[in-house]
Design a protein around this motif. Structure first.
Motif, PDB file in Angstrom:
ATOM      1  N   ARG A 136      12.846   1.958 -14.496  1.00 47.85           N
ATOM      2  CA  ARG A 136      13.825   1.225 -15.296  1.00 47.85           C
ATOM      3  C   ARG A 136      13.786  -0.272 -15.056  1.00 47.85           C
ATOM      4  N   SER A 137      13.099  -0.686 -14.002  1.00 48.65           N
ATOM      5  CA  SER A 137      13.042  -2.103 -13.647  1.00 48.65           C
ATOM      6  C   SER A 137      11.719  -2.396 -12.960  1.00 48.65           C
ATOM      7  N   LEU A 138      11.304  -3.646 -13.038  1.00 50.94           N
ATOM      8  CA  LEU A 138      10.092  -4.061 -12.324  1.00 50.94           C
ATOM      9  C   LEU A 138      10.264  -3.937 -10.815  1.00 50.94           C
ATOM     10  N   THR A 139      11.508  -3.877 -10.360  1.00 48.10           N
ATOM     11  CA  THR A 139      11.763  -3.794  -8.920  1.00 48.10           C
ATOM     12  C   THR A 139      11.649  -2.381  -8.364  1.00 48.10           C
ATOM     13  N   ASP A 140      11.511  -1.373  -9.211  1.00 48.87           N
ATOM     14  CA  ASP A 140      11.508   0.020  -8.747  1.00 48.87           C
ATOM     15  C   ASP A 140      10.527   0.294  -7.609  1.00 48.87           C
ATOM     16  N   PRO A 141       9.254  -0.096  -7.740  1.00 53.92           N
ATOM     17  CA  PRO A 141       8.328   0.195  -6.637  1.00 53.92           C
ATOM     18  C   PRO A 141       8.681  -0.548  -5.357  1.00 53.92           C
ATOM     19  N   PHE A 142       9.289  -1.735  -5.505  1.00 48.72           N
ATOM     20  CA  PHE A 142       9.672  -2.497  -4.314  1.00 48.72           C
ATOM     21  C   PHE A 142      10.787  -1.797  -3.546  1.00 48.72           C
ATOM     22  N   PHE A 143      11.754  -1.239  -4.280  1.00 50.20           N
ATOM     23  CA  PHE A 143      12.831  -0.505  -3.615  1.00 50.20           C
ATOM     24  C   PHE A 143      12.293   0.731  -2.911  1.00 50.20           C
ATOM     25  N   ILE A 144      11.381   1.453  -3.557  1.00 49.31           N
ATOM     26  CA  ILE A 144      10.810   2.647  -2.922  1.00 49.31           C
ATOM     27  C   ILE A 144      10.037   2.259  -1.665  1.00 49.31           C
ATOM     28  N   ALA A 145       9.183   1.242  -1.772  1.00 53.29           N
ATOM     29  CA  ALA A 145       8.390   0.811  -0.616  1.00 53.29           C
ATOM     30  C   ALA A 145       9.291   0.394   0.540  1.00 53.29           C
ATOM     31  N   ASP A 146      10.380  -0.291   0.217  1.00 56.43           N
ATOM     32  CA  ASP A 146      11.344  -0.735   1.227  1.00 56.43           C
ATOM     33  C   ASP A 146      11.986   0.463   1.919  1.00 56.43           C
ATOM     34  N   ILE A 147      12.477   1.407   1.136  1.00 56.69           N
ATOM     35  CA  ILE A 147      13.274   2.507   1.666  1.00 56.69           C
ATOM     36  C   ILE A 147      12.463   3.462   2.542  1.00 56.69           C
ATOM     37  N   VAL A 148      11.248   3.781   2.119  1.00 51.41           N
ATOM     38  CA  VAL A 148      10.483   4.815   2.846  1.00 51.41           C
ATOM     39  C   VAL A 148       9.654   4.234   3.985  1.00 51.41           C
ATOM     40  N   TYR A 149       9.582   2.903   4.120  1.00 48.86           N
ATOM     41  CA  TYR A 149       8.810   2.288   5.198  1.00 48.86           C
ATOM     42  C   TYR A 149       9.319   2.807   6.552  1.00 48.86           C
ATOM     43  N   PRO A 150       8.426   3.124   7.509  1.00 45.65           N
ATOM     44  CA  PRO A 150       7.016   2.726   7.622  1.00 45.65           C
ATOM     45  C   PRO A 150       6.003   3.616   6.898  1.00 45.65           C
ATOM     46  N   ARG A 151       6.482   4.639   6.189  1.00 44.85           N
ATOM     47  CA  ARG A 151       5.557   5.379   5.332  1.00 44.85           C
ATOM     48  C   ARG A 151       5.004   4.408   4.300  1.00 44.85           C
ATOM     49  N   GLU A 152       3.692   4.382   4.119  1.00 48.80           N
ATOM     50  CA  GLU A 152       3.069   3.466   3.171  1.00 48.80           C
ATOM     51  C   GLU A 152       2.741   4.208   1.880  1.00 48.80           C
ATOM     52  N   VAL A 153       3.072   3.577   0.760  1.00 54.75           N
ATOM     53  CA  VAL A 153       2.933   4.215  -0.547  1.00 54.75           C
ATOM     54  C   VAL A 153       1.872   3.506  -1.380  1.00 54.75           C
ATOM     55  N   ALA A 154       0.932   4.264  -1.898  1.00 52.94           N
ATOM     56  CA  ALA A 154      -0.067   3.735  -2.837  1.00 52.94           C
ATOM     57  C   ALA A 154       0.453   3.987  -4.250  1.00 52.94           C
ATOM     58  N   MET A 203      -1.087  -6.715  11.992  1.00 52.62           N
ATOM     59  CA  MET A 203      -0.267  -6.317  10.839  1.00 52.62           C
ATOM     60  C   MET A 203      -1.105  -6.384   9.563  1.00 52.62           C
ATOM     61  N   SER A 204      -1.098  -5.301   8.800  1.00 50.82           N
ATOM     62  CA  SER A 204      -1.863  -5.255   7.558  1.00 50.82           C
ATOM     63  C   SER A 204      -1.149  -6.047   6.463  1.00 50.82           C
ATOM     64  N   PHE A 205      -1.858  -6.308   5.365  1.00 49.55           N
ATOM     65  CA  PHE A 205      -1.240  -7.003   4.235  1.00 49.55           C
ATOM     66  C   PHE A 205      -0.079  -6.186   3.688  1.00 49.55           C
ATOM     67  N   TYR A 206      -0.243  -4.862   3.619  1.00 46.59           N
ATOM     68  CA  TYR A 206       0.830  -4.008   3.117  1.00 46.59           C
ATOM     69  C   TYR A 206       2.086  -4.165   3.973  1.00 46.59           C
ATOM     70  N   GLN A 207       1.929  -4.088   5.280  1.00 46.78           N
ATOM     71  CA  GLN A 207       3.078  -4.213   6.175  1.00 46.78           C
ATOM     72  C   GLN A 207       3.738  -5.578   6.040  1.00 46.78           C
ATOM     73  N   PHE A 208       2.923  -6.622   5.955  1.00 44.38           N
ATOM     74  CA  PHE A 208       3.455  -7.974   5.772  1.00 44.38           C
ATOM     75  C   PHE A 208       4.243  -8.071   4.464  1.00 44.38           C
ATOM     76  N   ALA A 209       3.669  -7.506   3.383  1.00 45.43           N
ATOM     77  CA  ALA A 209       4.317  -7.581   2.074  1.00 45.43           C
ATOM     78  C   ALA A 209       5.647  -6.840   2.074  1.00 45.43           C
ATOM     79  N   VAL A 210       5.699  -5.672   2.718  1.00 42.69           N
ATOM     80  CA  VAL A 210       6.949  -4.906   2.740  1.00 42.69           C
ATOM     81  C   VAL A 210       8.029  -5.650   3.534  1.00 42.69           C
ATOM     82  N   HIS A 211       7.653  -6.300   4.604  1.00 38.87           N
ATOM     83  CA  HIS A 211       8.635  -7.079   5.359  1.00 38.87           C
ATOM     84  C   HIS A 211       9.191  -8.229   4.510  1.00 38.87           C
ATOM     85  N   ILE A 212       8.350  -8.859   3.720  1.00 41.93           N
ATOM     86  CA  ILE A 212       8.816  -9.913   2.819  1.00 41.93           C
ATOM     87  C   ILE A 212       9.742  -9.320   1.755  1.00 41.93           C
ATOM     88  N   ILE A 213       9.349  -8.183   1.206  1.00 45.83           N
ATOM     89  CA  ILE A 213      10.170  -7.499   0.195  1.00 45.83           C
ATOM     90  C   ILE A 213      11.533  -7.144   0.776  1.00 45.83           C
TER      91      ILE A 213
END
Length: 207
Positions: free
Chosen positions: A43-61, A1-11
């Motif tokens: 509009r919020s600091l959480t915006d990228p976290f919501f996007i990363a969560d929703i589109v996973y397993p697609r990974e977003v840079a 599991m990559s760091f990105y995948q681990f981070a998204v699961h935590i998110i």
């Protein structure tokens, strides 16, 4: 599991625990099996976290403001999570090249065209990246919980993905065309906001 995948699961775990499952529409508008520019309201600091969560397993840079990288430890974590720096006022050639390379490698780019939570004005750049990469742009409107209190009291995020703005090889991507694409992004933001909640208003706070 990559760091990105681990981070998204935590998110995902944190969002579900404290805020619940986001309300999402239009996810099917993201083209499959090809690079995509996801252009979101900010509009919020959480915006990228919501996007990363929703589109996973697609990974977003994601592009992020360069001063976040001043801290070496944070910079290391952000880089491991596919985040890269950009000067929001004057994007460097290297930042643009990195964004284009993300897409040419078949990955997904996340960008907030306003550049900041403190304005809704669309800055140039997203359309120019499309010109160089030929990737479609998918606008997304995010109506997030604002602040820690709304987040933990489960004011659900509402997210709507719009119609892809596809690259057209038959037209010249001059200044007028790029401006028209930026206008289309802004127009879709308004339409998506109204679709989610006709009464919604976002009033940016001053810095």
């Amino acid at each position: 599991m990559s760091f990105y995948q681990f981070a998204v699961h935590i998110i995902k775990f944190i969002i579900r625990l404290f805020n619940g499952r986001p309300v999402v529409t239009g996810l099917e508008n993201i083209p499959e099996n090809q690079p995509v520019i996801i252009a979101g309201t900010h509009r919020s600091l959480t915006d990228p976290f919501f996007i990363a969560d929703i589109v996973y397993p697609r990974e977003v840079a994601f592009m992020a403001k360069s001063n976040l990288f001043n801290n070496k430890l944070l910079a290391k974590m952000l880089t491991a999570g596919k985040v890269f720096p950009v000067n929001r006022e004057k994007p460097s050639t290297s930042s643009i090249k990195h964004a284009v390379n993300v897409l040419k490698d078949g990955s997904t780019l996340g960008i907030f065209p306003s550049g900041s939570r403190h304005t809704t004005e669309i800055k140039g750049g997203t359309a120019f990246i499309q010109k160089l990469s030929k990737a479609p742009i998918v606008p997304v409107a995010i109506q997030p919980p604002i602040g820690f209190w709304q987040f933990i009291t489960r004011k659900k995020a509402k997210i709507a993905f719009g119609t892809p703005i596809v690259y057209n090889p038959e037209i010249k991507y001059d200044k007028a065309t790029l401006a028209a694409i930026d206008l289309e992004i802004a127009t879709q933001f308004e339409q998506l906001d109204a679709k989610i909640d006709p009464l919604y208003q976002y009033i940016p706070k001053s810095k």
